[in-house]
Design an enzyme around this catalytic site. Structure first.
Site, PDB file in Angstrom:
ATOM      1  N   HIS A 192       0.846  -1.212   0.000  1.00  0.00           N
ATOM      2  CA  HIS A 192       0.000   0.000   0.000  1.00  0.00           C
ATOM      3  C   HIS A 192       0.877   1.257   0.000  1.00  0.00           C
ATOM      4  CE1 HIS A 192      -3.031  -2.629   2.404  1.00  0.00           C
ATOM      5  NE2 HIS A 192      -3.550  -2.450   1.200  1.00  0.00           N
TER       6      HIS A 192
ATOM      7  N   SER B 126      -2.797  -7.648   3.351  1.00  0.00           N
ATOM      8  CA  SER B 126      -3.022  -7.438   4.791  1.00  0.00           C
ATOM      9  C   SER B 126      -3.428  -8.764   5.449  1.00  0.00           C
ATOM     10  CB  SER B 126      -4.130  -6.414   5.009  1.00  0.00           C
ATOM     11  OG  SER B 126      -3.778  -5.190   4.440  1.00  0.00           O
TER      12      SER B 126
ATOM     13  N   LYS C 273     -17.627  -5.639   9.667  1.00  0.00           N
ATOM     14  CA  LYS C 273     -16.466  -6.478   9.330  1.00  0.00           C
ATOM     15  C   LYS C 273     -15.510  -6.503  10.523  1.00  0.00           C
ATOM     16  CE  LYS C 273     -13.078  -6.876   5.626  1.00  0.00           C
ATOM     17  NZ  LYS C 273     -12.511  -6.200   4.453  1.00  0.00           N
TER      18      LYS C 273
ATOM     19  N   ARG D  53      -2.157  -6.349  -7.970  1.00  0.00           N
ATOM     20  CA  ARG D  53      -1.016  -7.235  -7.703  1.00  0.00           C
ATOM     21  C   ARG D  53      -0.933  -8.332  -8.753  1.00  0.00           C
ATOM     22  NH1 ARG D  53      -3.043  -8.144  -1.766  1.00  0.00           N
ATOM     23  NH2 ARG D  53      -4.824  -8.342  -3.123  1.00  0.00           N
TER      24      ARG D  53
HETATM   25  O1  PNS Z   1      -8.775  -2.859   0.628  1.00  0.00           O
HETATM   26  P1  PNS Z   1     -10.077  -3.395   0.103  1.00  0.00           P
HETATM   27  O2  PNS Z   1     -10.824  -4.106   1.212  1.00  0.00           O
HETATM   28  O3  PNS Z   1      -9.921  -4.216  -1.135  1.00  0.00           O
HETATM   29  O4  PNS Z   1     -10.966  -2.090  -0.295  1.00  0.00           O
HETATM   30  C1  PNS Z   1     -12.275  -2.246  -0.778  1.00  0.00           C
HETATM   31  C2  PNS Z   1     -13.026  -0.905  -0.825  1.00  0.00           C
HETATM   32  C3  PNS Z   1     -12.983  -0.197   0.523  1.00  0.00           C
HETATM   33  C4  PNS Z   1     -12.371  -0.007  -1.858  1.00  0.00           C
HETATM   34  C5  PNS Z   1     -14.486  -1.213  -1.255  1.00  0.00           C
HETATM   35  O5  PNS Z   1     -14.999  -2.210  -0.436  1.00  0.00           O
HETATM   36  C6  PNS Z   1     -15.420  -0.012  -1.193  1.00  0.00           C
HETATM   37  O6  PNS Z   1     -15.284   0.910  -1.967  1.00  0.00           O
HETATM   38  N1  PNS Z   1     -16.371  -0.025  -0.244  1.00  0.00           N
HETATM   39  C7  PNS Z   1     -17.319   1.052  -0.061  1.00  0.00           C
HETATM   40  C8  PNS Z   1     -18.729   0.640  -0.461  1.00  0.00           C
HETATM   41  C9  PNS Z   1     -18.951   0.828  -1.959  1.00  0.00           C
HETATM   42  O7  PNS Z   1     -18.837   1.909  -2.515  1.00  0.00           O
HETATM   43  N2  PNS Z   1     -19.321  -0.283  -2.638  1.00  0.00           N
HETATM   44  C10 PNS Z   1     -19.565  -0.280  -4.052  1.00  0.00           C
HETATM   45  C11 PNS Z   1     -18.298  -0.425  -4.866  1.00  0.00           C
HETATM   46  S1  PNS Z   1     -18.269  -1.970  -5.625  1.00  0.00           S
END
Ligand code: PNS
Length: 165
Positions: free
Chosen positions: A21, A132, A45, A94
């Site tokens: 990150h 992570s 979560k 990745r």
């Molecule tokens: O590090 P991660 O867990 O892969 O990040 C995922 C994240 C936070 C980018 C994604 O879950 C997100 O944007 N969540 C907010 C809810 C949202 O907007 N959902 C619709 C997008 S598909």
């Protein structure tokens, strides 16, 4: 090439922030006016670190980068991007296994907000296997995570595991 008037948003769970990150943050930040690192606040979560702990951890790692801000968000990412006046979402890629989820997310976000673009940065090779999830799993079993996270994050992860054992 830089976009000095454009604000970018780098969202994620960051539980905890990894060297992968931080590599993306350091490479993306100089390209934009500001880079807002946005930590997802998701009470449903189970996370190792509370959102404010994750924010503090990231802020500590990027304190030498004045254009980087760190915050939390909940709800839809596109709404938060609008609130931050961000026109670009940054995500790291990745391996090919990331692609399907990222593709779906980028298309969904673009359907919701067509003027918001998601830009993907390929991870640096040495971090291509870092997640992570893996950091936490390796640390829980006493493995060495020093190549995956910063020394400060390593201490916090190990302290958290000790608290819970
Ligand atoms: O590090 P991660 O867990 O892969 O990040 C995922 C994240 C936070 C980018 C994604 O879950 C997100 O944007 N969540 C907010 C809810 C949202 O907007 N959902 C619709 C997008 S598909």
């Amino acid at each position: 090439m830089t976009a000095p008037h454009i604000n970018a948003l780098y969202p994620g769970s960051f539980d905890p922030v990894t060297l992968g990150h931080l590599d993306i943050i350091r490479r993306a930040a100089p390209l934009y006016a500001t880079l807002q690192v946005a930590v997802l606040r998701n009470p449903s979560k189970r996370t190792m670190f509370a959102e404010l702990e994750r924010v503090a951890m990231i802020a500590d790692e990027v304190r030498d980068l004045p254009m980087v801000r760190v915050s939390t968000f909940d709800g839809l990412l596109v709404d938060y991007a609008r609130q931050c006046e961000a026109r670009v979402i940054i995500r790291g890629l990745r391996a090919i296994t990331d692609f399907e989820y990222e593709f779906q997310m980028a298309l969904m976000n673009r359907t919701l907000t067509p003027e918001l673009n998601t830009l993907y940065m390929m991870t640096s090779q040495q971090f291509s296997y870092v997640s992570s999830q893996m950091v936490k799993e390796i640390a829980r079993f006493g493995g060495d995570i020093s190549a995956l996270v910063s020394p400060a994050v390593q201490r916090l992860v190990q302290a958290r595991i000790k608290e819970h054992s």
